[in-house]
Write an enzyme that holds these catalytic residues in place. Structure first.
Site, PDB file in Angstrom:
ATOM      1  N   SER A 175     -25.273  72.129 148.321  1.00 31.88           N
ATOM      2  CA  SER A 175     -25.882  71.852 146.896  1.00 31.88           C
ATOM      3  C   SER A 175     -27.012  70.850 146.955  1.00 31.88           C
ATOM      4  O   SER A 175     -28.079  70.915 145.827  1.00 31.88           O
ATOM      5  CB  SER A 175     -24.608  71.035 146.132  1.00 31.88           C
ATOM      6  OG  SER A 175     -24.227  69.974 146.810  1.00 31.88           O
ATOM      7  N   GLY A 214     -21.165  73.053 147.670  1.00 31.09           N
ATOM      8  CA  GLY A 214     -19.860  73.026 148.363  1.00 31.09           C
ATOM      9  C   GLY A 214     -19.918  73.528 149.560  1.00 31.09           C
ATOM     10  O   GLY A 214     -18.613  73.560 150.121  1.00 31.09           O
ATOM     11  N   ASN A 220     -20.561  68.496 153.510  1.00 26.56           N
ATOM     12  CA  ASN A 220     -19.417  68.903 153.217  1.00 26.56           C
ATOM     13  C   ASN A 220     -18.587  69.123 154.687  1.00 26.56           C
ATOM     14  O   ASN A 220     -17.741  69.617 154.609  1.00 26.56           O
ATOM     15  CB  ASN A 220     -19.265  70.213 152.394  1.00 26.56           C
ATOM     16  CG  ASN A 220     -20.079  69.979 151.216  1.00 26.56           C
ATOM     17  OD1 ASN A 220     -19.771  69.116 150.478  1.00 26.56           O
ATOM     18  ND2 ASN A 220     -21.078  70.793 150.817  1.00 26.56           N
ATOM     19  N   ASP A 237     -23.893  60.987 140.648  1.00 25.57           N
ATOM     20  CA  ASP A 237     -23.329  60.445 141.745  1.00 25.57           C
ATOM     21  C   ASP A 237     -24.216  60.058 142.558  1.00 25.57           C
ATOM     22  O   ASP A 237     -25.504  59.854 142.455  1.00 25.57           O
ATOM     23  CB  ASP A 237     -22.349  61.316 142.214  1.00 25.57           C
ATOM     24  CG  ASP A 237     -22.996  62.606 142.727  1.00 25.57           C
ATOM     25  OD1 ASP A 237     -24.276  62.790 142.992  1.00 25.57           O
ATOM     26  OD2 ASP A 237     -22.348  64.097 142.417  1.00 25.57           O
ATOM     27  N   HIS A 278     -26.080  63.925 144.580  1.00 27.18           N
ATOM     28  CA  HIS A 278     -27.150  65.188 143.938  1.00 27.18           C
ATOM     29  C   HIS A 278     -28.141  64.410 143.174  1.00 27.18           C
ATOM     30  O   HIS A 278     -27.927  63.463 142.250  1.00 27.18           O
ATOM     31  CB  HIS A 278     -26.282  65.860 143.044  1.00 27.18           C
ATOM     32  CG  HIS A 278     -25.024  66.699 143.803  1.00 27.18           C
ATOM     33  ND1 HIS A 278     -23.868  66.002 143.829  1.00 27.18           N
ATOM     34  CD2 HIS A 278     -25.080  67.555 144.723  1.00 27.18           C
ATOM     35  CE1 HIS A 278     -22.855  66.751 144.849  1.00 27.18           C
ATOM     36  NE2 HIS A 278     -23.636  67.733 145.057  1.00 27.18           N
TER      37      HIS A 278
END
Length: 267
Positions: free
Chosen positions: A40, A75, A107, A224, A227
């Site tokens: 992402s 993800g 991830n 967050d 991102h």
């Protein structure tokens, strides 16, 4: 996984041409393309549509004189990108002279001790394997997934660039802290294993974020610590361009900007 570990060097199918090519010759298209494989932080919409975030891959085209195809998706890890056939999809269409940027890490962590989220890689930097406690799948290391994808891409004549993952907000605590994860080193290990290019994107981003300061960088993370906003993604993209220029990677020949015009210093 979607491409066989035992058959990762797909047959090279020569296209029809006006004149026959010598056996084994790979014909380049007039202008190469750049394919992006990542998560992402690189992908369109970043953390998801409507979240006010964007991935840095969406801005790379503004710095290059060739087409950029952003195949990153949120993800994903090196493992899940493999298992879902996403590497194979790029392998199938890549042509000699194209570039493929591979950047994972956000991830890929976690543990396979009791559960499996389908993204976690086996711990290690070589050919270690684990068994998924959830599915019984044989799980390989981050390095293994990147190496196998890289070899298959190289067999098609592509130029592979292994890029280290971008950092989470290093100003999150109010004090600048950048501690590269193990996946930064793993990306270089994968590049070295197959003679691919390596750029330390994470370090270049961290250096720019340190120079910009806490107020500016905190504003790059609206939801967050991972991102980025469109403005932040633009800075992260410029840091990648700087790393390519400083490394004098083959992709540097397609960068519109002079090295000195891109903010930051070579590391």
């Amino acid at each position: 996984m979607k491409f066989s570990i035992l058959a990762l060097l797909p047959a090279l199918i020569s296209g029809a041409t006006a004149a026959p090519k010598p056996a084994g010759t790979l014909a380049k298209r007039d202008a190469p393309k750049v394919y992006l494989a990542g998560d992402s932080t690189m992908a369109k919409n970043g953390g998801g549509a409507g979240t006010g975030t964007e991935g840095w891959g969406q801005y790379l085209a503004y710095s290059l004189d060739i087409e950029v195809i952003n195949d990153a998706i949120g993800g994903r890890s090196a493992r899940s990108f493999t298992n879902e056939g996403r590497f194979q999809a790029i392998i199938d269409v890549v042509e000699p002279g194209d570039f493929v940027v591979i950047e994972f890490g956000h991830n890929d962590g976690g543990s396979l001790s009791t559960t499996d989220n389908g993204r976690t890689d086996c711990f290690g930097d070589g050919e270690e394997t684990c068994i998924s406690p959830t599915t019984g799948e044989t799980v390989y290391t981050f390095v293994f997934y990147e190496v196998e994808a890289g070899k298959a891409l190289q067999a098609k004549g592509a130029n592979v660039i292994m890029s280290s993952q971008t950092p989470d907000n290093p100003w999150e605590t109010g004090t600048f802290v950048y501690e590269p994860t193990r996946f930064v080193g793993y990306a270089k290990t994968a590049a070295d294993a197959i003679g691919a290019s390596y750029v330390d994107h994470g370090q270049y981003v961290a250096d720019r974020f340190e120079a910009l300061g806490a107020t500016a960088v905190d504003a790059f993370y609206p939801n967050d610590h991972t991102h980025t906003s469109p403005e932040g993604a633009d800075v992260v993209s410029a840091a990648f361009v700087k790393s390519v220029l400083c490394a004098n990677d083959g992709l540097a020949a397609h960068v519109k900007n002079a090295t000195s015009s891109v903010p930051g210093s070579c590391v």
